[in-house]
Write a protein that holds these residues in place. Structure first.
Motif, PDB file in Angstrom:
ATOM      1  N   GLN A  57     -24.322 -18.393   7.827  1.00 28.37           N
ATOM      2  CA  GLN A  57     -25.562 -18.291   8.586  1.00 28.37           C
ATOM      3  C   GLN A  57     -26.149 -19.681   8.730  1.00 28.37           C
ATOM      4  O   GLN A  57     -26.079 -20.507   7.819  1.00 28.37           O
ATOM      5  CB  GLN A  57     -26.576 -17.398   7.865  1.00 28.37           C
ATOM      6  N   ARG A  58     -26.745 -19.903   9.875  1.00 32.44           N
ATOM      7  CA  ARG A  58     -27.389 -21.193  10.144  1.00 32.44           C
ATOM      8  C   ARG A  58     -28.895 -20.977  10.133  1.00 32.44           C
ATOM      9  O   ARG A  58     -29.411 -20.087  10.806  1.00 32.44           O
ATOM     10  CB  ARG A  58     -26.940 -21.698  11.520  1.00 32.44           C
ATOM     11  N   THR A  59     -29.599 -21.765   9.327  1.00 35.19           N
ATOM     12  CA  THR A  59     -31.059 -21.709   9.297  1.00 35.19           C
ATOM     13  C   THR A  59     -31.609 -23.070   9.710  1.00 35.19           C
ATOM     14  O   THR A  59     -30.844 -24.022   9.910  1.00 35.19           O
ATOM     15  CB  THR A  59     -31.578 -21.355   7.879  1.00 35.19           C
ATOM     16  N   GLU A  60     -32.912 -23.167   9.788  1.00 37.25           N
ATOM     17  CA  GLU A  60     -33.512 -24.440  10.185  1.00 37.25           C
ATOM     18  C   GLU A  60     -33.339 -25.516   9.111  1.00 37.25           C
ATOM     19  O   GLU A  60     -33.427 -26.700   9.390  1.00 37.25           O
ATOM     20  CB  GLU A  60     -35.000 -24.247  10.500  1.00 37.25           C
ATOM     21  N   HIS A  61     -33.040 -25.089   7.879  1.00 39.19           N
ATOM     22  CA  HIS A  61     -32.861 -26.038   6.783  1.00 39.19           C
ATOM     23  C   HIS A  61     -31.394 -26.359   6.489  1.00 39.19           C
ATOM     24  O   HIS A  61     -31.115 -27.219   5.672  1.00 39.19           O
ATOM     25  CB  HIS A  61     -33.516 -25.508   5.504  1.00 39.19           C
ATOM     26  N   GLY A  62     -30.477 -25.641   7.114  1.00 47.55           N
ATOM     27  CA  GLY A  62     -29.055 -25.894   6.868  1.00 47.55           C
ATOM     28  C   GLY A  62     -28.245 -24.609   6.901  1.00 47.55           C
ATOM     29  O   GLY A  62     -28.703 -23.574   7.370  1.00 47.55           O
ATOM     30  N   ASP A  63     -27.045 -24.704   6.385  1.00 48.43           N
ATOM     31  CA  ASP A  63     -26.122 -23.565   6.398  1.00 48.43           C
ATOM     32  C   ASP A  63     -26.231 -22.766   5.109  1.00 48.43           C
ATOM     33  O   ASP A  63     -26.488 -23.316   4.035  1.00 48.43           O
ATOM     34  CB  ASP A  63     -24.672 -24.048   6.538  1.00 48.43           C
TER      35      ASP A  63
END
Length: 187
Positions: free
Chosen positions: A86-92
């Motif tokens: 999953q990709r989030t705004e803070h990283g993977d």
């Protein structure tokens, strides 16, 4: 598809090695006359083209199969456990399939009357496909128990991991028998 192909190659390779080893052992034990062995070697290295071509083809096939197994053995060292990325705004974020299976088992075990749970998770475009295999005690309604388990597992996985669950399949493998207790009579 590749697993079937690799199994076929392994079977052919093993069979060839068994035949070659048996031939070498038989030759070492003196099962073949020296004249016959000399004649075979002379024909292989001499002017008898059909035998030379046959030996070259068989040897080339065995070399190719050996190279395939060599590549597979080296390539498998670098494999990691399958994960959901999953990709989030803070990283993977990477969550292993095993983690999701354990979360599903934990959630399913909250349902009353289930035993011997197993979970399998498959990843698809629409979300996770979770299959739960369970034994039940047979005391309550199996459809009600299954629906409760489906709802619990789906909610737990989505809340814990943030990954959408497309469906939860519950497979009731059998009904467990409660151990019967016998009261002893004392006279």
């Amino acid at each position: 598809m590749f697993k079937v192909w690799d199994r076929l190659l392994l079977f052919i390779y093993s069979l060839a090695i068994v035949v070659a080893s048996a031939f070498v052992v038989a030759a070492a034990l003196g099962a073949f006359s020296m004249e016959w062995l000399t004649q075979v070697v002379d024909q292989t290295t001499g002017d008898y083209r059909p035998l030379q071509i046959g030996v070259i083809v068989v040897a080339a096939v065995l070399i190719l199969i050996s190279l395939r197994f060599l590549v597979l053995s080296v390539g498998r060292l670098n494999t990691t456990a399958p994960t959901i990325n999953q990709r989030t705004e803070h990283g993977d974020i990477q969550i292993s399939i095993e983690t999701v299976e354990n979360l599903a088992l934990k959630a399913a075990s909250r349902s009353k009357g289930v035993k011997d749970l197993r979970a399998r998770v498959r990843v698809a475009e629409a979300g996770l496909h979770i299959t739960i295999r369970a034994f039940v005690d047979g005391e309550g309604s199996i459809p009600t128990l299954s629906e409760d388990m489906q709802r619990t597992v789906s909610q737990q996985i989505e809340e814990t991991t943030g990954i959408p669950v497309s469906d939860v399949t519950v497979y009731i493998a059998n009904v467990t028998q409660a151990p019967t207790t016998f009261k002893s009579r004392v006279e």
